[in-house]
Design a protein around this motif. Structure first.
Motif, mmCIF file in Angstrom:
data_model
loop_
_atom_site.group_PDB
_atom_site.id
_atom_site.type_symbol
_atom_site.label_atom_id
_atom_site.label_comp_id
_atom_site.label_asym_id
_atom_site.label_seq_id
_atom_site.Cartn_x
_atom_site.Cartn_y
_atom_site.Cartn_z
ATOM 1 N N ALA A 1 0.835 -1.205 0.000
ATOM 2 C CA ALA A 1 0.000 0.000 0.000
ATOM 3 C C ALA A 1 0.869 1.254 0.000
ATOM 4 N N VAL A 2 1.942 1.236 0.780
ATOM 5 C CA VAL A 2 2.854 2.384 0.822
ATOM 6 C C VAL A 2 3.513 2.572 -0.543
ATOM 7 N N ALA A 3 3.953 1.470 -1.154
ATOM 8 C CA ALA A 3 4.588 1.559 -2.475
ATOM 9 C C ALA A 3 3.597 2.079 -3.513
ATOM 10 N N GLU A 4 2.361 1.639 -3.417
ATOM 11 C CA GLU A 4 1.333 2.108 -4.344
ATOM 12 C C GLU A 4 1.105 3.611 -4.189
ATOM 13 N N GLU A 5 1.083 4.076 -2.955
ATOM 14 C CA GLU A 5 0.904 5.510 -2.704
ATOM 15 C C GLU A 5 2.095 6.299 -3.241
ATOM 16 N N ARG A 6 3.302 5.775 -3.049
ATOM 17 C CA ARG A 6 4.491 6.451 -3.581
ATOM 18 C C ARG A 6 4.441 6.518 -5.101
ATOM 19 N N ALA A 7 3.984 5.449 -5.726
ATOM 20 C CA ALA A 7 3.886 5.426 -7.188
ATOM 21 C C ALA A 7 2.870 6.465 -7.672
ATOM 22 N N LYS A 8 1.759 6.595 -6.965
ATOM 23 C CA LYS A 8 0.763 7.610 -7.332
ATOM 24 C C LYS A 8 1.369 9.012 -7.236
ATOM 25 N N ARG A 9 2.098 9.237 -6.157
ATOM 26 C CA ARG A 9 2.732 10.551 -5.981
ATOM 27 C C ARG A 9 3.761 10.805 -7.071
ATOM 28 N N ALA A 10 4.548 9.795 -7.396
ATOM 29 C CA ALA A 10 5.570 9.957 -8.439
ATOM 30 C C ALA A 10 4.913 10.253 -9.782
ATOM 31 N N ARG A 11 3.788 9.570 -10.095
ATOM 32 C CA ARG A 11 3.065 9.850 -11.338
ATOM 33 C C ARG A 11 2.553 11.282 -11.355
ATOM 34 N N ALA A 12 1.999 11.711 -10.216
ATOM 35 C CA ALA A 12 1.476 13.082 -10.137
ATOM 36 C C ALA A 12 2.606 14.099 -10.298
ATOM 37 N N GLU A 13 3.746 13.838 -9.671
ATOM 38 C CA GLU A 13 4.890 14.745 -9.805
ATOM 39 C C GLU A 13 5.403 14.763 -11.234
ATOM 40 N N ALA A 14 5.417 13.605 -11.895
ATOM 41 C CA ALA A 14 5.867 13.544 -13.292
ATOM 42 C C ALA A 14 4.923 14.341 -14.188
ATOM 43 N N GLU A 15 3.626 14.211 -13.946
ATOM 44 C CA GLU A 15 2.657 14.979 -14.733
ATOM 45 C C GLU A 15 2.827 16.477 -14.503
ATOM 46 N N LEU A 16 3.059 16.860 -13.248
ATOM 47 C CA LEU A 16 3.278 18.258 -12.912
ATOM 48 C C LEU A 16 4.545 18.783 -13.599
ATOM 49 N N ASP A 17 5.606 17.993 -13.567
ATOM 50 C CA ASP A 17 6.843 18.395 -14.252
ATOM 51 C C ASP A 17 6.615 18.535 -15.749
ATOM 52 N N GLU A 18 5.829 17.627 -16.314
ATOM 53 C CA GLU A 18 5.527 17.697 -17.739
ATOM 54 C C GLU A 18 4.745 18.973 -18.065
ATOM 55 N N GLU A 19 3.787 19.325 -17.220
ATOM 56 C CA GLU A 19 3.020 20.563 -17.411
ATOM 57 C C GLU A 19 3.924 21.786 -17.309
ATOM 58 N N ARG A 20 4.825 21.776 -16.334
ATOM 59 C CA ARG A 20 5.760 22.892 -16.175
ATOM 60 C C ARG A 20 6.656 23.024 -17.410
ATOM 61 N N ALA A 21 7.114 21.885 -17.917
ATOM 62 C CA ALA A 21 7.969 21.907 -19.106
ATOM 63 C C ALA A 21 7.190 22.452 -20.297
#
Length: 91
Positions: free
Chosen positions: A60-80
């Protein structure tokens, strides 16, 4: 009855008593060993359940980390993309 016969009967009775006590002790040890084995098996089951619960928590913790990493990647993509738009307007 002769003295020898009485002594033989007493010795025989003592031997039978020793055999009976020895058999009772062996049976008691076997029962105790059985109880100990059953207890160990229950402990083993509990251990596996605790490990399973721990692994579920880790997953469950790993799944939550993966969700956060996906959200951060999407945010970085939007910023780029925004930065790229800004640069194309300026240039």
């Amino acid at each position: 009855m002769s003295t020898v016969a009485v002594i033989a009967i007493v010795v025989g009775a003592l031997i039978l008593l020793v055999i009976a006590v020895s058999a009772a002790r062996r049976a008691s040890r076997r029962r105790e060993l059985g109880r100990t084995q059953v207890e160990a098996q229950h402990d083993d089951v509990q251990h596996h359940r605790e490990r399973a619960e721990g692994r579920r928590t880790d997953a469950a913790v790993a799944e939550e980390r993966a969700k956060r990493a996906r959200a951060e990647a999407e945010l970085d993509e939007e910023r780029a993309a925004r930065r790229e738009q800004e640069l194309s307007r300026e240039g």
